[in-house]
Scaffold this active site. Structure first.
Site, PDB file in Angstrom:
ATOM      1  N   ALA A  46       0.814  -1.221   0.000  1.00 21.37           N
ATOM      2  CA  ALA A  46       0.000   0.000   0.000  1.00 21.37           C
ATOM      3  C   ALA A  46       0.842   1.263   0.000  1.00 21.37           C
ATOM      4  O   ALA A  46       0.497   2.251   0.630  1.00 21.37           O
ATOM      5  CB  ALA A  46      -0.971  -0.009   1.186  1.00 21.37           C
ATOM      6  N   HIS A  49       5.956   4.006  -4.228  1.00 15.07           N
ATOM      7  CA  HIS A  49       7.415   4.089  -4.179  1.00 15.07           C
ATOM      8  C   HIS A  49       7.901   5.373  -4.833  1.00 15.07           C
ATOM      9  O   HIS A  49       7.312   5.854  -5.804  1.00 15.07           O
ATOM     10  CB  HIS A  49       8.039   2.911  -4.935  1.00 15.07           C
ATOM     11  CG  HIS A  49       7.885   1.599  -4.239  1.00 15.07           C
ATOM     12  ND1 HIS A  49       8.778   1.158  -3.297  1.00 15.07           N
ATOM     13  CD2 HIS A  49       6.947   0.634  -4.336  1.00 15.07           C
ATOM     14  CE1 HIS A  49       8.394  -0.031  -2.857  1.00 15.07           C
ATOM     15  NE2 HIS A  49       7.275  -0.375  -3.468  1.00 15.07           N
ATOM     16  N   VAL A 172     -12.560 -15.911 -17.443  1.00 17.17           N
ATOM     17  CA  VAL A 172     -12.259 -16.154 -18.855  1.00 17.17           C
ATOM     18  C   VAL A 172     -11.706 -17.571 -19.020  1.00 17.17           C
ATOM     19  O   VAL A 172     -10.773 -17.970 -18.328  1.00 17.17           O
ATOM     20  CB  VAL A 172     -11.254 -15.114 -19.391  1.00 17.17           C
ATOM     21  CG1 VAL A 172     -10.810 -15.472 -20.809  1.00 17.17           C
ATOM     22  CG2 VAL A 172     -11.873 -13.717 -19.359  1.00 17.17           C
ATOM     23  N   ILE A 335       3.267  -7.426 -13.620  1.00 19.89           N
ATOM     24  CA  ILE A 335       3.163  -6.172 -12.852  1.00 19.89           C
ATOM     25  C   ILE A 335       3.328  -6.492 -11.363  1.00 19.89           C
ATOM     26  O   ILE A 335       2.358  -6.640 -10.630  1.00 19.89           O
ATOM     27  CB  ILE A 335       1.833  -5.447 -13.111  1.00 19.89           C
ATOM     28  CG1 ILE A 335       1.502  -5.417 -14.601  1.00 19.89           C
ATOM     29  CG2 ILE A 335       1.881  -4.037 -12.525  1.00 19.89           C
ATOM     30  CD1 ILE A 335       2.431  -4.618 -15.459  1.00 19.89           C
TER      31      ILE A 335
END
Lengths: 477, 420
Positions: A46, A49, A172, A335
Site C-alpha cells: 500500500a 514508491h 475467462v 506487474i
C-alpha cells in the site's frame, strides 16, 4: 461488439479502463471475482514508491517515477486519501553503506527528486524508533502511502461513470481470434471485442497463452504481512525499508494511510496462484527482520495477518506491449512491485498504444473527477448533525472499532459498482477492518446487505459465491 | 450542553446494576447510554441457564437475569438512550455521543461510570496461519447469529479455545444439529468454568484437547479443513502431532479483552494484566469521578459478581457526587505475586474503605490444595484454603476495615498462593 475488452479488474485493469474512457470507446472489463480489487491489488504494501530501486532504463523505473508524480492530481481528482510521508532505506552497522550510494545514484538516474543520504543522527531525528544499529539512511521525500482498495475502486468507478462496462464473476476460459475480432468466452457468457487487454495479474500467462505464443511466464511470489492496531500507527511516520542483507530480502515497516502500522512482506515463490494463505514460518520471520530497522515494534498489537501474490515475470520487467504474433492483443503482464505506484502511468501508456491502433478520438465530456464515500469525521459538528437530520443512518455506528456509520455502508452498497459482500463493504468503508476484525459488526453488516440488495441472510457472502456466512436457519441442517 | 450528575456508559449487567445502585443512593440525574437497540448487553444472546445462582438463588437464563435489572432501572425511572454510541470521554468528564435522532451531542457529567464490557480476541491477534475464508467466527459472533438471528454459522465445527462462550457454543451448535468435532486449547488447562466443561463437552462426548492449537486453516472461499497440533511447554506446535479435521467452521474462544478505547482517550491508566483501568477500593480510576465496573474493569467468570461490583461502583459514584473527593491521607497498595496475577482493586484508602471489602483476582495456573495467603507488610494475616484454583475461575478474599485500621503503618498488602 466492444472496441476493447480488458481482462482483470485489479488496479492495472482499472487504470487502463479509466484512461481509455477518455476516448470515444465501447469497452468492458471482465473480472473473475465478485468485485474489483480482489487479487494482487488488495494485498500489498500500500505504498507509492519514490522510484530509486528499479534499474535505470527499465519500464519499472520510468513508470514508477512517472506514476508517483501523477498521484497528487489523481488522488485529488478521484477523492482518495494519499500522503507523501517519505521513505527511508536504512543501513545498519553490519551492512555496507556503499549500497545506499548505489541506490542514490540509481534514483538520480531514474529522475527521483529530493533524494538525500542521512547520517545516523539525521535519520534518528526524522524517525526516533529506528534501530540503534542504524548508521545511515537514504531519504526519499516523494515516497507515499495510499489505500490500494480506494485507489482501485475509484479508478473503476470513474471508468464506469465514463461509460466502461464491468462484468464481475466472469472467469475467462477461452479466447478465439476471429477475422476481425476476438471472442472471449467466460464461465457465464461470450464477449466479442476488436482488441483485448490482458491485465490478469498472476494469471496473465494463462490468459496470454489463450491468444498468443509469446510465452510469458508468471511466478506467484507470496508476500505475508502483519497489520498492527492504530494505537501502534505512529511508531514510525515514514516508510522504513531495510537493505537486503544476511536475513534475506528486507521487509518494510510503514504507517498505512488509515493510521495502522504494516510490517512485511516476505518473498517466497509459490506454485498455487490462489495460494494467499499465511504460514507460521513466514509470519514468525517478519518480526525478526523488521527489528533490524525499527526497534520496540509492539508486535502484541497485531490485529490481522494476510498474504498477497506478486506477479513475477521471468524477464524481471513489466511487459507492456501489443503481442508480436497477435495484433490488437495487448499485454500488461508481470506487474509486480512497483506496480501500484506505476499504475497511473501504465494506464496512460497502454491507453496511448490502444488509441493509436484503434484510432480513437478524445471524448469531449469525459468526467475527470469522482466523489468518494462521504467521511463524516471530516465534517464539522454542525455539518454532521445536519447530515444526520437529513439521513439518520449517518447517526448509527455499525463498526465500532473504526466508527463507521450505516450511512457510509449504504453509500458503499448503492454507488455504481457497489459492494455486494462483507469484504466489499470492508474495502470501501473499513467496516470490519479494526481491532475486533468484524466480530461485532459482521452480523449487522450482513443484515444491512440483506435488506438493501435485497437477499436472504443465507445468501450474504464474505467474498462472492461459495463464501456464504450463514449456512441455513437453525435446525435446518 | 446538557448536564447530568452521573453518566453510565453501557446498559449491560454492569451499567444497569450501577445505575440502580446510584439511584438508590440518592442520585437523581442519571443517564445510561447504550449502543445496542435494547438494554441487557451480551446477556441477551446468552439464552442458556445458570445465571443468578449467587444473587437470586435460582437458575436464570441470560435474558431473564437481565430483565430483572432492566425492570429495576425502569421502576426507578432512570432515563436511558438506546442505539447511542459514545464517541469520546474527556478527562473533564464531557461525554460525546451520537445516535440517529439526537445526532452528535455532548453531556457534561459530574461523575461517569465505565461499563462498556469486553470484546473477543480475534484471529489476527492469535497469529493463526492459513487462509482467511468465510466460516471463521469468534464464538460470541456465532452465538449472536444462532440465538438472536436464528442462523447456523456452520455444520461441522472445530473450536479453538475453551473459554466459556466457546464451551457454551459447542453445546448450542450440537443441539441445533451441527457436529462439533473437537475443542482445542493452547493451555494445559481450560479457560472456562468447570461446570461448562462437564455440561457442554463431556455430556455431549465432545473431545477437549489441552495443549493443542490450530496450525493451518484450509479453504479459499469457505473453511474446508482445520489442522491442529500439540504444543510443547513453549506453546510452539510439535512437528508430527498434526491432526487434520475436515469442517466448514472454526469458532474462536480465545479470551476476552476489556474494551477500553474510550478510557485510554480519557487518559485513564490501564493495568497491563487485565487491560482494564487501575482502580482503588472505591472502583475509581486515576481520573477523579470516573469509576469502572464489570468486564471493562476485568473479565468476570459469572455475572453475579459483575452486578455486585457494579452496585459498589454506583454507590461510590453517588458518594462522590454528594460529598466530593475524599481526602485520603493514606493509601495501601495491594501487591499480587506468586500465582496471583492481579487484584481489583489495586489500592485501598483504609480510612474511607467499606467496612468489608472484596478483593477479586485470578490465578495464573491450576493449583491444588493450596492456600491464598494475605500479608500486611511482612506479617501473615490470613490463609484461605482452596482445594482447586484455576485461571478460568475468579478468586476473592475479604478485607475488614477495622483490621486494616489496626495497622496504622501498613503500606503494602501482599496476596499470594502458598502450599497448604
Amino acid at each position: 461488439m466492444y472496441d476493447v475488452a480488458i481482462i482483470g479488474a485489479g488496479v492495472i485493469g482499472c487504470a487502463i479502463a479509466r484512461e481509455l474512457s477518455r476516448y470515444e470507446i465501447n469497452a468492458c472489463v471482465i473480472e473473475r471475482e465478485e468485485d474489483v480489487c480482489c487479487g494482487t491489488s488488495k494485498a500489498n504494501s500500500a505504498i507509492i514508491h519514490a522510484g530509486f530501486d528499479a534499474t535505470p532504463g527499465t519500464l519499472k523505473a520510468k513508470l514508477n517515477v512517472k506514476g508517483n508524480a501523477m498521484m497528487d492530481d489523481l488522488s485529488r481528482d478521484l477523492d482518495i486519501p494519499f500522503k507523501r510521508n517519505g521513505s527511508l532505506v536504512v543501513c545498519t552497522k553490519e551492512q555496507n553503506p556503499e549500497y545506499l550510494h548505489t541506490l542514490l545514484k540509481k534514483g538520480e538516474e531514474n529522475g527521483v527528486p529530493g533524494l538525500e543520504i542521512l547520517n545516523k543522527f539525521e535519520a534518528k531525528k526524522l524517525e526516533p524508533n529506528l534501530a540503534d544499529d542504524v548508521i545511515a539512511a537514504l531519504y526519499a521525500p516523494t515516497g507515499g502511502i495510499v489505500c490500494p482498495f480506494h485507489f482501485t475502486i475509484a479508478l473503476a468507478e470513474n471508468a464506469f461513470a465514463n461509460g466502461i462496462s464491468f462484468f464481475l464473476n466472469n472467469k475467462v476460459e477461452k479466447i478465439d481470434k476471429k477475422d476481425s475480432c476476438y471472442e472471449i468466452t467466460t464461465d457465464k457468457q461470450t464477449f466479442t471485442a476488436k482488441a483485448v487487454v490482458n491485465a490478469a495479474g498472476v494469471y496473465a500467462d494463462t490468459i496470454s497463452a489463450m491468444a498468443s505464443k509469446e510465452n510469458i511466464h508468471i511466478t506467484a511470489r507470496k508476500g505475508e504481512y502483519l497489520l498492527l492496531d492504530k494505537s501502534a500507527g505512529t511508531h514510525v511516520n515514514h516508510t522504513i525499508f531495510n537493505l537486503p542483507g544476511k536475513m534475506g530480502k528486507g521487509v518494510l515497516v510503514t504507517p498505512t494511510i488509515h493510521g495502522n502500522l504494516l510490517v512485511g512482506p516476505t518473498a517466497v515463490d509459490t506454485e498455487d496462484k490462489d495460494g494467499t494463505n499465511t504460514t507460521e514460518k513466514g509470519l514468525n520471520s517478519l518480526s525478526a527482520t523488521a527489528a533490524l530497522s525499527v526497534k520496540d515494534l509492539p508486535m502484541h498489537q497485531v490485529i490481522t495477518s494476510f498474504a498477497g501474490l506478486r506477479a513475477h515475470e521471468e524477464g524481471g520487467d513489466f511487459i507492456l506491449r501489443e503481442a508480436d504474433d497477435t495484433p490488437l492483443f495487448f499485454e500488461a503482464a508481470g506487474i509486480e512491485s512497483p506496480g501500484l505506484s506505476s499504475a497511473p502511468a501504465i494506464g496512460v501508456m497502454m491507453a496511448e498504444l490502444i488509441k493509436d491502433r484503434l484510432h480513437l478520438e478524445k471524448k469531449p465530456d469525459f468526467i475527470a473527477t469522482r466523489k468518494g464515500i462521504l467521511n463524516p469525521t471530516a465534517l464539522t459538528l454542525a455539518e454532521r448533525n445536519e447530515l444526520i437530520r437529513q439521513q439518520p443512518a449517518y447517526g448509527n455506528i455499525v463498526c465500532r472499532c473504526e466508527m463507521i456509520t450505516e450511512g457510509e455502508i449504504l453509500d458503499a452498497i448503492h454507488r455504481p459498482l457497489g459492494a455486494r459482500s462483507l469484504d466489499g463493504v470492508k474495502r470501501r468503508t473499513r467496516a470490519g477492518m479494526g481491532r475486533c476484525q468484524s466480530g461485532f459488526c459482521s452480523p449487522r453488516t450482513m443484515e444491512i446487505l440483506a435488506r438493501e440488495l435485497p437477499l436472504a441472510m443465507t445468501e450474504i457472502t464474505k467474498c462472492g459465491p461459495k463464501s456464504e456466512i450463514a449456512l441455513g436457519h437453525n435446525k435446518e441442517i | 450542553m446538557n448536564t447530568y450528575d452521573l453518566v453510565i456508559i453501557g446498559g449491560g449487567p454492569a451499567g444497569l446494576a450501577a445505575a440502580a445502585s446510584a439511584k438508590e443512593n440518592g442520585i437523581e440525574h442519571i443517564l445510561i447510554l447504550e449502543r445496542d437497540k435494547e438494554l441487557g448487553g451480551i446477556l441477551n444472546q446468552c439464552i442458556h441457564n445458570g445465571f443468578g445462582l449467587h444473587t437470586f438463588k435460582e437458575e436464570l437464563t441470560g435474558p431473564e437475569y437481565a430483565s430483572r435489572f432492566i425492570k429495576k432501572v425502569k421502576n426507578l425511572q432512570i432515563p436511558y438512550k438506546l442505539n447511542t454510541m459514545v464517541m469520546d470521554v474527556s478527562p473533564d468528564k464531557t461525554v460525546t455521543a451520537m445516535n440517529r435522532t439526537d445526532g452528535m451531542f455532548q453531556i457534561q457529567a459530574k461523575a461517569i461510570i465505565l461499563a462498556m464490557g469486553c470484546r473477543e480476541r480475534a484471529r489476527g491477534a492469535l497469529n493463526i496461519p492459513g487462509y482467511r475464508p468465510a466460516g471463521i467466527f469468534s464464538a460470541g459472533t456465532a452465538q449472536r447469529l444462532v440465538n438472536i438471528e436464528g442462523y447456523m454459522p456452520g455444520k461441522e465445527v472445530v473450536i479453538l479455545g475453551s473459554g466459556d462462550i466457546g464451551l457454551i457454543m459447542a453445546r448450542r451448535m450440537t443441539l441445533e444439529g451441527a457436529k462439533v468435532k473437537v475443542v482445542a486449547e493452547l493451555m494445559p488447562y481450560s479457560g472456562g468454568l468447570k461446570r461448562n466443561i462437564v455440561q457442554c463437552l463431556n455430556d455431549f462426548d465432545i473431545p477437549l484437547k489441552l495443549s493443542h492449537t490450530v496450525v493451518d486453516i484450509e479453504g479459499k472461499k469457505r473453511v474446508e479443513a482445520v489442522t491442529i497440533a500439540e504444543v510443547g511447554p513453549d506453546k510452539k506446535p510439535i512437528p508430527g502431532t498434526e491432526e487434520r479435521y475436515t469442517c466448514d467452521t472454526l469458532l474462536l474462544s480465545c479470551g476476552l479483552i476489556p474494551e477500553n478505547e474510550l478510557s485510554k482517550n480519557a487518559g485513564i491508566l490501564l493495568n497491563p494484566v487485565t487491560s482494564g483501568p487501575v482502580v482503588s477500593d472505591n472502583l475509581e480510576t486515576n481520573i477523579e469521578g470516573i469509576f469502572a465496573c464489570g468486564n471493562v474493569l476485568h473479565v468476570h467468570d459469572v455475572v453475579d459478581y459483575v452486578s455486585e461490583e457494579a452496585a459498589s461502583a454506583g454507590k461510590n459514584a453517588a458518594s462522590y457526587i454528594k460529598n466530593g473527593k475524599k481526602n485520603s491521607k493514606k493509601t495501601v497498595t495491594i501487591y499480587p505475586t506468586d500465582g496471583v496475577r492481579y487484584t481489583v482493586p489495586s489500592s485501598i484508602h483504609p480510612e474511607e474503605m467499606a467496612d468489608s471489602l472484596t478483593v477479586r483476582f485470578r490465578v495464573g495456573d491450576v493449583y491444588k490444595n493450596c492456600t491464598i495467603a494475605t500479608y500486611f507488610d511482612n506479617e501473615l494475616i490470613s490463609k484461605k484454603k482452596r482445594p482447586v484454583m484455576a485461571p478460568g475461575e475468579m478468586e476473592e478474599i475479604r478485607l475488614e476495615k477495622d483490621i486494616l485500621n489496626s495497622y496504622p503503618h501498613l503500606s503494602t498488602i501482599t496476596i499470594k498462593i502458598e502450599e497448604a
